[in-house]
Design a protein around this motif. Structure first.
Motif: not given
Length: 476
Positions: A192-197, A332-338, A374-379, A415-421
């Motif tokens: 998983g990416e850095s910072g995903t836990g 572990i998927p990145p935060l932008r995908d969840r 709405a932020y994609d959280w690269p970290g 991000a245009a693909s951001a989904s609703q919670p």
């Protein structure tokens, strides 16, 4: 090669050495020395767990020798064995040389073995608890109780249920996989990416496994050059290389019976990968500069933010080591995908941070939450945690508004693909969407109220009412 604890016996009488070797040899690996000089040579070459030293030796008293040992080799448990019981010797041994036990001759075999077992148990507890110290003269039962309480707190804190995520989050699958493998003694590779836990999930696996009462140790493999990484993991003798100023017990030995977490394993060199592979295959380590190898029983959980399969294909990572580590891979998927997890994580992080900082911050305004969503959280989660700490530190009211967000979050296009919670009521989702649209339009028109009202088909009064309701205030 030995799994048995190493005991050094120092006695100038060969007959006494052999008697002790016969009694202790079945349960301990026994090394012997006839004087202080021979003993120092042994200590220079081997990682000794306990020292049993005669008080009356040619040229030096046992207490004097162990006083020097305490300075140069502080880790071994130190014990005196003597036919003399002068009170000044006993007091000196306890106070100056940090003696664990003063054993009198003639000794009784079962009692001697029991005493050494207790001393070695204390040595193990010392490595299991940073607060423990042999020189404190804490009774083993008390120290064991302290370590048990500490371990119980850690087990509760790192239960899988404590990993914050939304009900339908993609993270659910990773947690479910981790909970299934925890009970089985096989290696796990977390990607998983850095910072995903990744470390958080590794701790949950350990503390919910049969090894959960044993040590959990961590090493960042990408932070050290090979030689220092070897000494950290496998241990070293003083003088084994430039900068080795003292004996070091390796993390593999400290984790014996427990789990070692090797973070950033993909950053290691091919030369180090060969040495690590041998340790995993043979289950034994040899400290740098030592002659004897030591058997260790350790579960390995590794983690990386790299694509190790691609690195294997490109011959940057050993294929055989990869399959050793990746017996059970978990991603572990990145935060932008969840995005559903952002609100859950924000609530948890806000409460924890406010408590730690002593602030009375209770929640975020809908507008602030909309911008965070709405932020994609690269970290990833680490970046979100840093942002929450920043906002709580700046907050002067119970509710955090968007003006306290970092500029990169306030002014970033979503991000245009951001989904609703998911898991929220229709009213909550509508409010969140309305706040997001207002925030984005205000940013695009640089807070020109007339242009925003015209674009959204609102009157200026109606727009200001919505801004007030969502807590949207113009940043300075």
């Amino acid at each position: 090669m030995s799994k048995l604890p190493i005991i050094l016996i120092i006695d100038d009488e060969r007959q006494s050495q052999e008697a002790l070797r016969r009694v202790l040899g079945d349960e301990f690996q026994v090394l012997t020395a006839s004087n202080a000089e021979e003993a120092e040579n042994v200590l220079d070459q081997e990682m000794v767990h306990a020292i049993l030293c005669d008080q009356r030796m040619p040229g030096m008293q046992g207490v004097d020798f162990l006083r020097n040992v305490r300075e140069r080799w502080p880790d071994p448990v130190r014990m005196i064995i003597s036919g003399y019981t002068a009170s000044e010797d006993i007091i000196a041994g306890i106070n100056e040389a940090g003696i664990y036990q003063y054993i009198t001759k003639p000794w009784e075999p079962d009692e001697l073995i029991r005493t050494i077992r207790e001393g070695l148990r204390l040595w193990q507890l010392q490595n299991a608890s940073a607060q423990a110290s042999l020189d404190l003269k804490v009774a083993p039962a008390m120290l064991e109780s302290q370590v048990a309480k500490k371990t119980d707190r850690l087990k509760r804190a790192h239960h899988f249920d404590r990993i914050a995520h939304a009900p339908h989050s993609p993270l659910t699958e990773a947690i479910d996989m981790a909970s299934r493998v925890a009970a089985f003694d096989i290696s796990v590779l977390i990607t998983g990416e850095s910072g995903t836990g990744k470390e958080l999930l590794a701790r949950a696996i350990h503390y919910n496994s049969p090894r959960g009462t044993k040590p959990f140790v961590v090493e960042n493999c990408g932070a050290l050059p090979d030689q220092l990484l070897e000494s950290e993991l496998f241990g070293c003798k003083k003088g084994a290389f430039t900068g080795a100023y003292e004996d070091r017990i390796g993390l593999f030995e400290q984790a014996d019976g427990g789990t070692i977490f090797l973070d950033e394993i993909g950053e290691t060199s091919p030369a180090f990968q060969v040495k690590l592979l041998r340790v995993l295959q043979e289950g034994e380590i040899r400290p740098l500069g030592a002659r004897l190898t030591r058997k260790v029983d350790v579960r390995v959980i590794a983690a990386t933010n790299r694509n190790l399969e691609q690195d294997v294909h490109d011959k940057h990572f050993r294929r055989d080591l990869y399959y050793r580590l990746a017996a059970f891979p978990i991603h572990i998927p990145p935060l932008r995908d969840r995005p559903d997890d952002i609100a859950v994580l924000t609530k948890r992080l806000l409460a924890d941070t406010a408590r730690n900082f002593g602030k009375t911050v209770t929640h975020l305004s809908p507008a602030a939450m909309a911008l965070l969503s709405a932020y994609d959280w690269p970290g990833n989660v680490r970046e979100l945690m840093n942002e929450m700490q920043r906002m709580v530190a700046l907050a002067e009211a119970p509710i955090i508004g968007p003006e306290l967000l970092s500029p990169r979050i306030r002014h970033r296009q979503p991000a245009a693909s951001a989904s609703q919670p998911q898991g929220q009521s229709l009213r909550e989702q509508v409010d969140l969407l309305e706040a997001r649209i207002l925030a984005e339009t205000l940013q695009r028109h640089h807070w020109n109220i007339s242009r925003v009202a015209e674009e959204l088909g609102l009157s200026r009064v109606g727009l200001r009412a919505k801004l007030a309701r969502h807590g949207l205030e113009r940043p300075d």
